[in-house]
Design a protein around this motif. Structure first.
Motif: not given
Length: 743
Positions: A518-524
């Motif tokens: 499963s793939w995601y965009v994350i903001a850190v």
């Protein structure tokens, strides 16, 4: 403008101390120099590598003699010279005035009165040369300096006595094609009549801003000089017949310099009386600035450490195993995953800076018009030459005073000013992509980088780290996430306002991981390491190797991305930077994903897309602000660039076109008919006075005022970016990184 001395420039030649560089070419370097008593001169030297050639030494001596013949009235007066020194040198007065091409660039086409006064004075200079049986043979705008007291002719590097064929054989064309005489273009004897032909070309350039036979490749220009009629459009009516007579193909029908001078000008008034105010102001500025130049010498590049006598065993990290084991298998089978390998194609620098690793093959330096060039790829590194790898554009990051790119398996920082290697990263950086801004270089990594097993059940947790932009040393990871896998294809998208945007996966690791995970965009948050949000991406089909993102950027609270869907279509997708929520998703019909693997082109209102038709999509809602198929149906465009409210793009078969960013209305299009071979795959870059566009093997500068080609640089590059701090254009491609002056 003067530039700093390099570490290996001479400290003194005779009584003269170089304090800055004025320019450098194939034969030598010209310095701004001073004596102990404060006298300022232009100091020309030969390159050490050619100073041992007797023929070239003779040519240098003849250049000195020709400069003495023309004298101080019409040339840069010779102050001193030593053509027999180990490094031959020639000191002349430092002329306080711009070259003719800079004057035309500043003022536009010059008034008729200026052109006539200029022509009459140059007739006097040539008359003095010809009376001594010397012909110049390379009259061109850059060799004419404009002072308040009259023009001065410089650069007698290929001048010689009339009838002398010892230094240049008949049958070889020597000179500048755009301003050659027909007989010179065909390799025949260039007499005083040839200088008259070139003088007329100069005056036509001064009056119109373009050469008499247009622009183009050298072979095309040589043909036109010999067989085409000059373009006299725009030449003042009374002046055109005089220039036409001088531009006669038959040298015996051309007038003498004395006849021409009498018809150009009556000799009334001082030369300065006939110059535009802007040009006089520029001359005054130069006279002031020359005394403000202080000596500055760049440090020597750091020496490359010598290899150890015995090599230590290589510790194959999990990252490297992914790239050289299973990662290779995926890369050979699929273009998308192969991007993880692309970075290892790059090899080290060439020239006076640290060179390629011993296993790399050094290439001969290209004959470019660049300020510097270094080799950055090794074409014989067969391990990384699988066909899929060629589809992915090289990464190029402008950070501080550097250009950062992947060289071998490390990030390398190249000084934009001189091509020196500033640092190489202290560990392998074999991620598929890095992200950067003016202060950070972001990499994906692993929490457990020592894991070397092949267990498909898990992958080491994802970590995010940065490099110190001053040293290239990797800092400790500022964030790690146990619920995300640290794989070699984890993809930093961009950095903006202290937030890193990254694509990462979760789930079973296998060679078909794109579909298995499963793939995601994350903001850190890069300061605290806290994850601000995590947004899911659509699933991938079994066997798919296409990565999600082609490029991304942040505009306000919009994360603007170009994404590739399962069916190969390209979508513009905009997310809210605060939550990761998709605001809108629009398919871009007719766009090939391999042509738009770059940072999206945006301003505060719109996203601009080319590579087919040209269109603007509103960032607010994805609606079409304008589309070229409405105003210019059937036209094809290359990649766009935006600057100060204007969108620039190459139109197929025409050349550069400038459009209003808000409405799509055409503001101007390139003149001259020389843009038919403009490269649709290289986005234009915009400077203060010119837009630069790739055509064949040259980068052409299109004047923002006249909308016509003005000058060009020979280049192997296929990607260009402006480095504002260094005032250069950086070019990458053809195995070389190079820099060209930004005028």
């Amino acid at each position: 403008m003067p530039s700093p001395l390099t570490h290996d420039d001479p400290h003194a030649l005779g009584p003269y101390q170089p304090i800055a560089r004025l320019g450098s070419g194939g034969m030598g370097t010209v310095y701004l120099a001073r004596t102990a008593g404060g006298r300022t001169v232009a100091l020309k030297t030969m390159h050490a590598g050619i100073a041992s050639d007797p023929a070239l030494r003779t040519r240098f001596r003849l250049e000195t003699d020709a400069a003495r013949v023309v004298g101080e009235r019409f040339g840069a007066g010779v102050v001193d010279a030593d053509p027999r020194a180990e490094t031959p040198w020639l000191a002349t007065e430092y002329v306080l005035g711009p070259p003719l091409d800079d004057a035309v660039e500043l003022c536009g086409p010059l008034p008729e009165a200026t052109v006539r006064a200029l022509g009459a004075a140059l007739c006097g200079a040539l008359g003095q040369l010809h009376a001594s049986d010397v012909v110049h043979r390379d009259l061109k705008p850059s060799n004419i300096l404009i002072t308040a007291y009259g023009p001065k002719v410089i650069d007698f590097g290929i001048a010689r006595a009339a009838g002398d064929e010892h230094l240049t054989r008949v049958g070889a064309a020597v000179g500048t094609p755009a301003f050659m005489s027909p007989e010179q273009a065909s390799g025949q004897e260039h007499t005083a009549a040839g200088d008259v032909f070139a003088l007329a070309g100069l005056l036509l350039f001064a009056a119109t801003g373009r050469p008499p036979f247009g622009y183009g490749q050298a072979a095309d220009l040589l043909y036109r000089v010999q067989y085409a009629e000059p373009d006299l459009t725009g030449v003042p009516g009374a002046l055109a017949p005089l220039l036409a007579q001088c531009l006669d193909k038959n040298p015996f029908r051309r007038p003498t310099t004395g006849w021409l001078a009498a018809r150009l000008h009556d000799g009334q008034g001082d030369f300065a009386d006939h110059l535009p105010d802007a040009l006089l102001a520029d001359i005054g500025r130069r006279a002031t600035e020359v005394w403000q130049v202080t000596p500055r010498r760049l440090p020597a590049p750091a020496d490359t450490p010598a290899p150890a006598a015995t090599a230590s065993p290589v510790r194959w990290t999990r990252r490297r195993l992914l790239l050289t084991g299973g990662g290779v298998a995926v890369g050979v089978a699929a273009a998308g995953t192969a991007a993880a390998l692309t970075r290892s194609e790059w090899a080290g620098g060439q020239g006076p800076h640290p060179g390629p690793a011993p296993s790399n093959s050094q290439l001969p330096r290209k004959q470019l018009d660049s300020l510097w060039q270094i080799q950055v790829t090794d074409p014989k590194n067969a391990f990384f030459t699988e066909e899929p790898l060629a589809d992915f554009p090289a990464q190029l990051h402008i950070v501080a005073n550097m250009v950062v790119l992947m060289v071998d398996d490390s990030l390398t920082a190249v000084l934009a000013q001189n091509g020196g290697i500033d640092w190489k990263s202290d560990e392998p950086c074999n991620t598929w992509q890095v992200a950067s801004d003016a202060e950070h270089i972001l990499l994906t990594s692993f929490v457990d980088d020592n894991y070397v097993g092949s267990d498909d059940a898990h992958a080491s947790p994802l970590a995010l780290e940065t490099l110190d932009i001053r040293t290239g040393v990797a800092r400790d990871a500022f964030a790690h996430f146990d619920d995300l896998n640290g794989l070699a294809v984890d993809q930093p998208l961009c950095i903006a306002n202290g937030v890193a945007y990254v694509v990462a996966g979760h789930g079973k690791y296998s060679l078909s991981f794109l579909a298995a995970q499963s793939w995601y965009v994350i903001a850190v948050d890069m300061k605290t390491g806290r994850r601000l949000w995590k947004a899911p991406l659509p699933s991938r089909e079994q066997g798919s190797s296409d990565l999600y993102f082609l490029g991304a950027t942040v505009v306000g609270d919009h994360l603007v991305a170009l994404q590739e869907a399962n069916d190969g279509s390209v979508h513009a997708v905009v997310r809210d930077t605060r939550t990761g929520t998709v605001r809108w998703d629009r398919e871009l019909d007719g766009v090939d994903p391999d042509r738009v693997r770059h940072t999206p082109v945006t301003d505060a209102r719109n996203l601009y897309v080319g590579a087919g038709r040209l269109r603007a999509l509103r960032l607010a809602d994805g609606g079409v602000a304008w589309d070229s198929r409405t105003a210019r149906p059937g036209r094809t465009y290359g990649l766009p660039t935006i600057d100060n409210g204007t969108v620039y793009a190459v139109e197929k078969g025409l050349g550069l076109v400038a459009l209003d960013a808000a409405t799509g209305r055409v503001r101007w299009q390139e003149k001259g008919g020389n843009g038919t071979d403009a490269d649709l795959n290289a986005a234009p870059v915009v400077g203060s006075g010119f837009v630069y566009s790739k055509r064949g093997s040259r980068l052409w500068a299109i004047d923002l005022s006249s909308h016509a080609p003005a000058h060009s640089y020979a280049t192997t590059g296929d990607r260009f970016v402006i480095h504002d701090k260094a005032n250069v254009i950086i070019a990458l491609g053809g195995h070389f990184l190079a820099a060209f002056p930004l005028r």
